[in-house]
Design a protein around this motif. Sequence first.
Motif, PDB file in Angstrom:
ATOM      1  N   VAL A   1      24.319 -20.611   0.980  1.00  0.00           N
ATOM      2  CA  VAL A   1      24.727 -19.567   1.632  1.00  0.00           C
ATOM      3  C   VAL A   1      24.685 -18.974  -0.313  1.00  0.00           C
ATOM      4  N   THR A   2      24.331 -19.716  -1.167  1.00  0.00           N
ATOM      5  CA  THR A   2      24.691 -17.907  -2.139  1.00  0.00           C
ATOM      6  C   THR A   2      23.248 -17.540  -2.314  1.00  0.00           C
ATOM      7  N   SER A   3      22.041 -19.427  -1.554  1.00  0.00           N
ATOM      8  CA  SER A   3      20.523 -19.368  -1.731  1.00  0.00           C
ATOM      9  C   SER A   3      20.045 -18.000  -0.946  1.00  0.00           C
ATOM     10  N   LYS A   4      21.397 -17.588   0.133  1.00  0.00           N
ATOM     11  CA  LYS A   4      21.015 -16.595   1.701  1.00  0.00           C
ATOM     12  C   LYS A   4      22.033 -15.190   0.666  1.00  0.00           C
ATOM     13  N   ILE A   5      22.619 -14.874  -0.251  1.00  0.00           N
ATOM     14  CA  ILE A   5      22.986 -14.400  -0.864  1.00  0.00           C
ATOM     15  C   ILE A   5      22.165 -13.728  -1.661  1.00  0.00           C
ATOM     16  N   LEU A   6      21.629 -14.677  -2.491  1.00  0.00           N
ATOM     17  CA  LEU A   6      20.441 -14.300  -3.853  1.00  0.00           C
ATOM     18  C   LEU A   6      18.985 -13.527  -2.620  1.00  0.00           C
ATOM     19  N   TYR A   7      18.894 -14.622  -1.805  1.00  0.00           N
ATOM     20  CA  TYR A   7      17.591 -13.912  -0.826  1.00  0.00           C
ATOM     21  C   TYR A   7      17.777 -12.012  -0.612  1.00  0.00           C
ATOM     22  N   ALA A   8      18.985 -12.070   0.256  1.00  0.00           N
ATOM     23  CA  ALA A   8      19.317 -10.150   0.162  1.00  0.00           C
ATOM     24  C   ALA A   8      19.340  -9.612  -0.968  1.00  0.00           C
ATOM     25  N   LEU A   9      20.030 -10.009  -2.048  1.00  0.00           N
ATOM     26  CA  LEU A   9      19.712  -8.696  -2.332  1.00  0.00           C
ATOM     27  C   LEU A   9      18.334  -8.410  -3.221  1.00  0.00           C
ATOM     28  N   LEU A  10      17.415 -10.121  -3.352  1.00  0.00           N
ATOM     29  CA  LEU A  10      16.544  -9.533  -3.946  1.00  0.00           C
ATOM     30  C   LEU A  10      14.681  -9.682  -3.283  1.00  0.00           C
ATOM     31  N   ARG A  11      15.591  -9.144  -1.289  1.00  0.00           N
ATOM     32  CA  ARG A  11      14.553  -8.767  -1.005  1.00  0.00           C
ATOM     33  C   ARG A  11      14.401  -7.076  -0.933  1.00  0.00           C
ATOM     34  N   ASN A  12      15.765  -6.440  -1.091  1.00  0.00           N
ATOM     35  CA  ASN A  12      15.593  -5.033  -1.231  1.00  0.00           C
ATOM     36  C   ASN A  12      14.217  -4.642  -2.607  1.00  0.00           C
ATOM     37  N   VAL A  13      14.074  -5.559  -2.727  1.00  0.00           N
ATOM     38  CA  VAL A  13      12.332  -4.953  -3.714  1.00  0.00           C
ATOM     39  C   VAL A  13      11.443  -6.130  -3.268  1.00  0.00           C
ATOM     40  N   TYR A  14      11.588  -6.935  -2.244  1.00  0.00           N
ATOM     41  CA  TYR A  14      10.640  -7.306  -2.375  1.00  0.00           C
ATOM     42  C   TYR A  14       9.612  -8.256  -2.526  1.00  0.00           C
ATOM     43  N   GLN A  15      10.925  -9.903  -3.009  1.00  0.00           N
ATOM     44  CA  GLN A  15      10.862 -10.578  -3.351  1.00  0.00           C
ATOM     45  C   GLN A  15      10.864 -11.791  -1.896  1.00  0.00           C
ATOM     46  N   PRO A  16       9.746 -12.382  -1.847  1.00  0.00           N
ATOM     47  CA  PRO A  16      10.280 -13.558  -1.186  1.00  0.00           C
ATOM     48  C   PRO A  16      11.440 -14.682  -1.002  1.00  0.00           C
ATOM     49  N   ARG A  17      11.261 -15.072  -0.186  1.00  0.00           N
ATOM     50  CA  ARG A  17      12.472 -16.338   0.039  1.00  0.00           C
ATOM     51  C   ARG A  17      12.729 -17.686  -1.143  1.00  0.00           C
ATOM     52  N   VAL A  18      10.844 -17.690  -1.389  1.00  0.00           N
ATOM     53  CA  VAL A  18      10.436 -18.832  -2.450  1.00  0.00           C
ATOM     54  C   VAL A  18      11.211 -18.436  -3.911  1.00  0.00           C
ATOM     55  N   PHE A  19      11.070 -17.395  -4.259  1.00  0.00           N
ATOM     56  CA  PHE A  19      10.921 -16.920  -5.546  1.00  0.00           C
ATOM     57  C   PHE A  19      13.300 -16.724  -4.814  1.00  0.00           C
ATOM     58  N   SER A  20      13.360 -16.727  -4.388  1.00  0.00           N
ATOM     59  CA  SER A  20      15.272 -16.581  -4.768  1.00  0.00           C
ATOM     60  C   SER A  20      15.314 -17.948  -4.677  1.00  0.00           C
ATOM     61  N   ASP A  21      14.945 -18.559  -3.570  1.00  0.00           N
ATOM     62  CA  ASP A  21      15.431 -20.349  -3.697  1.00  0.00           C
ATOM     63  C   ASP A  21      15.098 -20.950  -5.493  1.00  0.00           C
ATOM     64  N   LEU A  22      12.994 -20.694  -6.083  1.00  0.00           N
ATOM     65  CA  LEU A  22      13.423 -20.838  -7.477  1.00  0.00           C
ATOM     66  C   LEU A  22      14.956 -20.402  -8.169  1.00  0.00           C
ATOM     67  N   LEU A  23      14.563 -19.366  -8.440  1.00  0.00           N
ATOM     68  CA  LEU A  23      15.570 -18.842  -8.734  1.00  0.00           C
ATOM     69  C   LEU A  23      17.184 -19.093  -9.038  1.00  0.00           C
ATOM     70  N   LEU A  24      16.606 -20.183  -7.963  1.00  0.00           N
ATOM     71  CA  LEU A  24      18.960 -20.257  -8.195  1.00  0.00           C
ATOM     72  C   LEU A  24      18.615 -21.332  -8.392  1.00  0.00           C
ATOM     73  N   GLY A  25      17.883 -22.309  -7.658  1.00  0.00           N
ATOM     74  CA  GLY A  25      17.210 -24.087  -8.379  1.00  0.00           C
ATOM     75  C   GLY A  25      17.546 -23.891 -10.741  1.00  0.00           C
ATOM     76  N   ILE A  26      16.909 -23.075 -10.518  1.00  0.00           N
ATOM     77  CA  ILE A  26      16.723 -22.962 -12.322  1.00  0.00           C
ATOM     78  C   ILE A  26      18.327 -22.116 -12.924  1.00  0.00           C
ATOM     79  N   ILE A  27      18.090 -21.793 -12.862  1.00  0.00           N
ATOM     80  CA  ILE A  27      20.040 -21.025 -13.150  1.00  0.00           C
ATOM     81  C   ILE A  27      20.869 -22.441 -12.702  1.00  0.00           C
ATOM     82  N   LEU A  28      20.839 -23.167 -11.700  1.00  0.00           N
ATOM     83  CA  LEU A  28      22.014 -24.148 -11.469  1.00  0.00           C
ATOM     84  C   LEU A  28      20.992 -25.640 -12.947  1.00  0.00           C
TER      85      LEU A  28
END
Length: 820
Positions: free
Chosen positions: A26-53
């Motif tokens: 769920v956190t990954s989907k929320i992060l992707y929905a936010l970053l999609r506004n600046v055209y970031q692909p899903r792999v970046f949101s997944d990496l960012l979440l993993g690095i934060i964890l």
Amino acid sequence: MDCSMTSSVLSANYNTILFEFGVTLVTSKILYALLRNVYQPRVFSDLLLGIILAQFRVLSITNAINLVFGKIGGFIFAPYLFALGVEMDPFALLDGLTGDAVVAYAGILSTCILVTIFHTPVMQDKGGIVHELSLRAFLGLAVTLSNTASPVLTRLATDLKIAKTNVGRLAVGAGITSDLVTTLLIALGSMIWRDSDADGTGAGVFRQPVLTAAVLMVVLMSGFVFRAMAEWVDGRNPEGRRMRGFDLSLVALVAGTLCWFSSVLRLDVNMAAFLVGLAFPSEGRVSRLLVSKINFVLSSFVLPLYVAHVCLSLRQTTDDIEVSGLTRHEGLRVYVMQLPFPWWKVFFVTAMGTMGKLVGCAGVGLLQGLGCLEALALGMLLNVKGYFHIYCALAAFEAGIITDKSFMAIIFMVALNVAVTPMVGMGISSWARRSVQWRLMGLQHHNPATELRLVGGLHGPQNVPTLTFLMETLRQGAGNGELACYAVDMVQLTDQTAASIVKGGGFDGVTVVDEEVSEMRKLIGEALDVYQAADRGGDSDKVKVRRLMALSSFPDMHSDICICAEDAMAALILLPFHKTQSLDGTMDTGHFGFRLVNQKVLQLAPCSVGIMVDRGFGKQRPPSMTMSDAPQSTVVVVFIGGADDREALTLASFMCKHPGVRLTALRIVQNSTAQARAKARTSLFESKSRRNIQQPAAVLGQEELQAQADDKFFAEFYRKHVAGNKAMGYLEKHVADGAELVSVLRAMQGEYRLFVVGRGRDRNSVLTEGLEEWAECLELGPVGDILASSDFSTTASVLIVQQYDAKKHYKVIDEEFMPL
């Protein structure tokens, strides 16, 4: 008692794991929905979440994810590589050297050369990027840095609307070729450099060629098996019917069995999955649906957890190793992110990959006629990384090929690279828009000696008959009857369609393999093919239809359509009305998404726009019916005044040249009562002007100019098309107000199959005053809204026309200062 307690503990652990997996997803989907506004692909949101964890050390989630993926992580990437292999056509490598292939090969070669030049700092036992001093380590790093993540690139090209630009088309094609070649090289390398003497007896040296040959035989056998299965499944599931779940599951089971059998022959199961996927036929209904389902499951559930598992292994300090009861040497294979952070490795790896792509791809791009900035952008786009690079980094670390710090550096390099690439794409998008020279694109300004170009939006196959009718009638107004239509399939971008995006060709750049979308596009294509194949007395080759796809969310879909019109230099965009006719003859509530698209196109289009309200017009005229075979179509064009009405009259002048159209020009003029009201309004404006109120005076002057332009234009139309033409009808109605205007139009609804009207943006006539107050769809204008309402007619279709407003795009007030 003990058994009960053990069961409770296991149940609690499983519940905890499921809960933490859910929180991560769920956190990954929320992060992707936010970053999609600046055209970031899903792999970046997944990496960012993993690095934060990893940074904040969420220990419970770390243990849960590592517990599961530590056991199944060895083959979790196999479905991704299998789907990637299915999407690719290995026989494309046997074709001639296309421009896309040359760019891809140049990028691969230049990156490998650059890694060779800097092999000394790269290949070091201590302090280098590669820990193992071997040929397989050197080639593995070079090929991995040369790889382009084509799924990420195609998705970025779709989101950023650059798939139709020169750079976008070249980048997507070259990215697919680069991904195919480099992934195939890594797969073959894993076959060559496997453990050849694991038992120390020397037998592995002789066993390795035999196993390699056996793997190749399995892959070749897979091709025959899959082709036969695809034909069998297609026979059991004809087009137009939903595919049986059992048949698709059987195909997936056979594919998994072949991958497992390849792994038994001591080939890495993930690489085996890619080779088996290459043997799978890339075309066909089974392939499209299988890839769509796999990608949807991977992107929604598996890949976010897999990336989190990789990143959670990064941030563990020496204290964590000691607490875990491991020695420092044992901990190195699990805990890799130890301070100080290796920034120089991150930048060095990033620089090598980027410079390699820039030198090779940009150089070839310049030779192919691209500008300097476009060539640099091409190299940056082809340097995009993705999930495959994360997998390669983890596999190399677990094999002891790279060091712990190098593993961490490559992960951060991927994140940095993916974050920067959308900015390059946005730069390309802005350059493409600035490069477009705004022209007076519209039917009124069309040169009759040249080809007429249209852009037609399609919601589905039901819109094709009406579009083909308009194409057939309008082409008579073009030079020698030549017409080019860019038929745009308007497809909403959802999570399901996003997961089914694969490589494409031609102008689209990408293809959607979702079954519903594929079926819709197939039916549209068949209907358009029937129209093109129709006999027109030797003029069939003068009609060109080009298929496109606007794959976007509804708030952004207008951009695809407007860019297409800019690229094609179209004179007119034709869009279906967002409402459709119900069985009882009334108009339904419509689709708000398509209404939003129409509103934005009307606001931002670079040419004239027509909105078609279809009331059974297409049902009575199939695409296979030529105008000579069909009954004569009765069309009336309503002229009240204004630029939009002049454009509608121009469109009617194109249609009246076709023998299958019976056209009537209806001019609405003011009667004595309306003239008195108009005179009173003029006197009021003049009195306000004398009191130094400038705006009414400006409005009054604009009305006089419009009236003069209307009289001159209609007189010219009458001279050319009405006078002396018995096939052309002319009516003139004198009305007093909007109520009488509506009555006149209602009286004609049974006589005509199509009403052509202007939107009336700049019309200030007393005849339409007050009609806006009752309008349901203001984007159609006061008259167009009345004609499109459910209580007007059940048989008369309507075409609302808006003329291209060049002054709006040039942001000038007076035509004297227009740059054209």
